[in-house]
Design a protein around this motif. Structure first.
Motif, PDB file in Angstrom:
ATOM      1  N   ARG A  26      48.001  18.125  44.510  1.00 18.43           N
ATOM      2  CA  ARG A  26      47.090  19.016  43.808  1.00 18.43           C
ATOM      3  C   ARG A  26      47.194  20.405  44.434  1.00 18.43           C
ATOM      4  NH1 ARG A  26      44.851  19.957  39.018  1.00 18.43           N
ATOM      5  NH2 ARG A  26      43.098  21.397  39.242  1.00 18.43           N
ATOM      6  N   ALA A  27      47.467  21.418  43.602  1.00 22.34           N
ATOM      7  CA  ALA A  27      47.647  22.774  44.105  1.00 22.34           C
ATOM      8  C   ALA A  27      46.300  23.391  44.435  1.00 22.34           C
ATOM      9  CB  ALA A  27      48.381  23.617  43.069  1.00 22.34           C
ATOM     10  N   MET A  28      46.226  24.058  45.575  1.00 25.25           N
ATOM     11  CA  MET A  28      45.034  24.765  45.995  1.00 25.25           C
ATOM     12  C   MET A  28      45.285  26.265  45.890  1.00 25.25           C
ATOM     13  SD  MET A  28      42.981  22.349  46.690  1.00 25.25           S
ATOM     14  CE  MET A  28      41.658  23.241  47.499  1.00 25.25           C
ATOM     15  N   PRO A  29      44.263  27.052  45.518  1.00 21.34           N
ATOM     16  CA  PRO A  29      44.461  28.504  45.416  1.00 21.34           C
ATOM     17  C   PRO A  29      44.782  29.103  46.779  1.00 21.34           C
ATOM     18  CG  PRO A  29      42.132  27.931  45.215  1.00 21.34           C
ATOM     19  CD  PRO A  29      42.885  26.642  45.166  1.00 21.34           C
ATOM     20  N   LEU A  30      45.606  30.159  46.783  1.00 26.28           N
ATOM     21  CA  LEU A  30      45.941  30.837  48.027  1.00 26.28           C
ATOM     22  C   LEU A  30      44.738  31.621  48.520  1.00 26.28           C
ATOM     23  CD1 LEU A  30      49.579  32.055  47.308  1.00 26.28           C
ATOM     24  CD2 LEU A  30      48.782  29.888  48.263  1.00 26.28           C
ATOM     25  N   ALA A  31      44.511  31.582  49.835  1.00 25.67           N
ATOM     26  CA  ALA A  31      43.259  32.070  50.403  1.00 25.67           C
ATOM     27  C   ALA A  31      43.174  33.579  50.503  1.00 25.67           C
ATOM     28  CB  ALA A  31      43.038  31.443  51.785  1.00 25.67           C
ATOM     29  N   ASP A  32      44.315  34.249  50.739  1.00 28.60           N
ATOM     30  CA  ASP A  32      44.253  35.694  50.982  1.00 28.60           C
ATOM     31  C   ASP A  32      45.603  36.338  50.689  1.00 28.60           C
ATOM     32  OD1 ASP A  32      45.876  34.961  53.186  1.00 28.60           O
ATOM     33  OD2 ASP A  32      44.112  34.757  54.473  1.00 28.60           O
ATOM     34  N   ASP A  46      44.084  40.090  34.706  1.00 30.06           N
ATOM     35  CA  ASP A  46      44.375  38.766  34.140  1.00 30.06           C
ATOM     36  C   ASP A  46      43.703  37.644  34.915  1.00 30.06           C
ATOM     37  OD1 ASP A  46      45.830  38.941  36.454  1.00 30.06           O
ATOM     38  OD2 ASP A  46      47.725  38.262  35.581  1.00 30.06           O
ATOM     39  N   GLY A  47      42.734  37.977  35.776  1.00 31.51           N
ATOM     40  CA  GLY A  47      42.048  36.955  36.552  1.00 31.51           C
ATOM     41  C   GLY A  47      42.701  36.637  37.881  1.00 31.51           C
ATOM     42  N   SER A  48      43.826  37.287  38.207  1.00 34.18           N
ATOM     43  CA  SER A  48      44.502  37.019  39.473  1.00 34.18           C
ATOM     44  C   SER A  48      43.700  37.591  40.641  1.00 34.18           C
ATOM     45  CB  SER A  48      45.916  37.608  39.467  1.00 34.18           C
ATOM     46  OG  SER A  48      45.898  38.989  39.163  1.00 34.18           O
ATOM     47  N   THR A  49      43.834  36.954  41.809  1.00 40.62           N
ATOM     48  CA  THR A  49      43.084  37.360  42.999  1.00 40.62           C
ATOM     49  C   THR A  49      43.900  38.257  43.920  1.00 40.62           C
ATOM     50  OG1 THR A  49      43.763  35.260  44.000  1.00 40.62           O
ATOM     51  CG2 THR A  49      41.586  35.345  42.964  1.00 40.62           C
ATOM     52  N   VAL A 109      54.768  37.925  42.971  1.00 43.19           N
ATOM     53  CA  VAL A 109      53.903  36.754  43.153  1.00 43.19           C
ATOM     54  C   VAL A 109      52.467  37.149  42.819  1.00 43.19           C
ATOM     55  CG1 VAL A 109      53.011  35.037  44.774  1.00 43.19           C
ATOM     56  CG2 VAL A 109      55.377  35.833  44.984  1.00 43.19           C
ATOM     57  N   ARG A 110      51.787  36.326  42.014  1.00 42.11           N
ATOM     58  CA  ARG A 110      50.355  36.504  41.757  1.00 42.11           C
ATOM     59  C   ARG A 110      49.652  35.174  41.990  1.00 42.11           C
ATOM     60  NH1 ARG A 110      50.159  39.600  35.879  1.00 42.11           N
ATOM     61  NH2 ARG A 110      51.644  41.294  36.373  1.00 42.11           N
ATOM     62  N   SER A 111      48.495  35.224  42.656  1.00 39.31           N
ATOM     63  CA  SER A 111      47.705  34.009  42.872  1.00 39.31           C
ATOM     64  C   SER A 111      46.466  34.044  41.986  1.00 39.31           C
ATOM     65  CB  SER A 111      47.291  33.897  44.342  1.00 39.31           C
ATOM     66  OG  SER A 111      46.434  34.965  44.708  1.00 39.31           O
ATOM     67  N   TYR A 112      45.981  32.838  41.620  1.00 36.88           N
ATOM     68  CA  TYR A 112      44.831  32.704  40.731  1.00 36.88           C
ATOM     69  C   TYR A 112      43.853  31.696  41.315  1.00 36.88           C
ATOM     70  CZ  TYR A 112      47.756  35.212  37.423  1.00 36.88           C
ATOM     71  OH  TYR A 112      48.534  36.171  36.825  1.00 36.88           O
ATOM     72  N   PRO A 113      42.583  31.753  40.890  1.00 36.65           N
ATOM     73  CA  PRO A 113      41.587  30.841  41.463  1.00 36.65           C
ATOM     74  C   PRO A 113      41.759  29.387  41.047  1.00 36.65           C
ATOM     75  CG  PRO A 113      40.619  32.181  39.712  1.00 36.65           C
ATOM     76  CD  PRO A 113      41.982  32.744  39.980  1.00 36.65           C
ATOM     77  N   ASP A 114      42.461  29.135  39.924  1.00 33.56           N
ATOM     78  CA  ASP A 114      42.677  27.761  39.470  1.00 33.56           C
ATOM     79  C   ASP A 114      43.887  27.723  38.534  1.00 33.56           C
ATOM     80  OD1 ASP A 114      41.717  28.397  36.710  1.00 33.56           O
ATOM     81  OD2 ASP A 114      39.797  28.624  37.730  1.00 33.56           O
ATOM     82  N   LEU A 170      51.687  32.302  39.945  1.00 29.44           N
ATOM     83  CA  LEU A 170      52.775  32.733  39.080  1.00 29.44           C
ATOM     84  C   LEU A 170      53.797  33.479  39.929  1.00 29.44           C
ATOM     85  CD1 LEU A 170      51.198  34.114  35.760  1.00 29.44           C
ATOM     86  CD2 LEU A 170      51.877  31.783  36.342  1.00 29.44           C
ATOM     87  N   THR A 171      55.058  33.135  39.773  1.00 28.54           N
ATOM     88  CA  THR A 171      56.141  33.833  40.465  1.00 28.54           C
ATOM     89  C   THR A 171      57.130  34.358  39.427  1.00 28.54           C
ATOM     90  OG1 THR A 171      57.362  31.757  40.742  1.00 28.54           O
ATOM     91  CG2 THR A 171      55.950  32.460  42.572  1.00 28.54           C
ATOM     92  N   SER A 172      57.773  35.463  39.766  1.00 29.17           N
ATOM     93  CA  SER A 172      58.726  36.068  38.836  1.00 29.17           C
ATOM     94  C   SER A 172      59.901  36.638  39.601  1.00 29.17           C
ATOM     95  CB  SER A 172      58.038  37.182  38.032  1.00 29.17           C
ATOM     96  OG  SER A 172      58.939  37.773  37.108  1.00 29.17           O
TER      97      SER A 172
END
Length: 355
Positions: A193-199, A232-235, A254-259, A320-322
């Protein structure tokens, strides 16, 4: 050589598999470290059926195997599934004077080891290569057994109870709906299960450094990350740029998201926007949970001068990675490089989320 040249020519044969990709990537990573190796690879990429180009690459590969025992061993192990092929119905019994015969009885004699059509000298180097193949085959069997056990466990009555009924409560999401948007997307499920990146630092660590890229790549913009500026909701977001083979520019994002749901919504928006802008879909292997690949050409100055960019976007859990590769004036960006770098970035994102 058959595996590498078929990949260069885009032949849809048995070599064009995950095994073939591993072999091609290994050869390209080793040979791209020298100017002569780069030239040989470029010649085969341009004309995979040219005997002179094939002969030049063959010589470079021979030199690399002779000079680097670790490379030779790794290449032998990677080729093992290709070399093995389907077993004969009745393994032929052989008697070879002063040699080792591997058949139904697996007997050892003398100074050579024969494994089907492949013969190894009974020397330390030969035994090392033979041992690598045995290890690779044993690992393949173990993975098949493990996969069968996992599949049975996932179908058991208790498996539903262990997962939650809603995403984020323990239920694993997969990319089973990935083909709804066409051939440019594909998906595979998460192992954890993927967890959101913290920082922001966790996002920056997903970006590759020079040591994780092929030999000869140079950094043009160091990896950086900060709070996301997107709506877009990314953190958090991060980027890095490198110059690869033939000084082609490659950008990593690279973009991280809460879920995972928010990340999937952003993935859908990005791919939809790319199509609206006239991007053409590219074929891409299954990477991450969802993947899309595009090519878009734009005019520069003179209307007859065009610039082509090839890119991928992947959702791996909550990230998301690109990868964005730019053609130069004389060459097209390598599709093999685009795929291998896309896989590298997705794997790093997966590791960052699951530990």
């Amino acid at each position: 050589m058959r595996v590498v040249t078929e990949f260069a020519g885009g032949a849809a044969t048995a070599a064009a598999t995950g095994v073939g990709q591993a072999v091609s990537d290994l050869v390209r990573q080793r040979l791209s470290g020298t100017p002569s190796g780069q030239a040989a690879l470029a010649a085969v990429d341009a004309q995979p059926d040219d005997p002179a180009a094939v002969a030049g690459l063959h010589n470079e590969l021979n030199a690399g195997v002779a000079a680097d025992q670790d490379f030779a061993t790794a290449l032998t192990a990677a080729l093992a599934p290709v070399l093995a092929g389907p077993p004969p119905e009745e393994p032929p019994m052989q008697t070879i004077q002063n040699s080792v015969v591997i058949d139904g009885g697996s007997r050892v004699r003398g100074n050579t080891i024969s494994l089907g059509p492949v013969t190894f000298n009974n020397t330390p180097a030969g035994r090392t290569a033979f041992g690598a193949i045995c290890v690779a085959l044993a690992t393949l069997v173990a993975l098949l057994v493990y996969g069968s056990i996992q599949a049975l466990d996932g179908d058991s009555p208790g498996s539903q109870a262990r997962g939650g009924s809603e995403p984020g409560q323990g239920q694993q999401k997969t990319g089973t709906d990935s083909n709804e948007t066409g051939n440019d997307t594909a998906g595979i499920g998460n192992a954890d299960r993927a967890m959101p990146l913290a920082d922001a630092e966790a996002v920056r660590n997903v970006l590759p450094d020079a040591t994780s890229l092929p030999s000869g790549w140079t950094e043009s913009s160091a990896p950086t990350a900060d709070v996301s500026s997107q709506d877009d909701g990314s953190t958090f977001e991060g980027e890095a740029e490198y110059l690869g083979r033939y000084s082609m520019e490659t950008q990593f994002l690279v973009r991280s998201y809460p879920d995972e749901d928010t990340a999937q919504t952003a993935f859908d928006a990005i791919t939809s926007e790319a199509r609206k802008e006239g991007a053409s879909s590219l074929t891409m292997a299954q990477i991450g949970d969802r993947v899309a690949a595009f090519s878009i050409s734009t005019s520069q100055g003179d209307a007859y001068v065009t610039h082509t960019t090839r890119s991928t976007v992947v959702r791996t859990g909550t990230v998301l990675t690109s990868v964005v590769g730019n053609d130069n004036e004389s060459r097209s960006y390598s599709s093999a490089d685009l795929e291998s770098l896309t896989r590298l970035l997705s794997d790093r994102a997966r590791t960052a989320q699951t530990g």
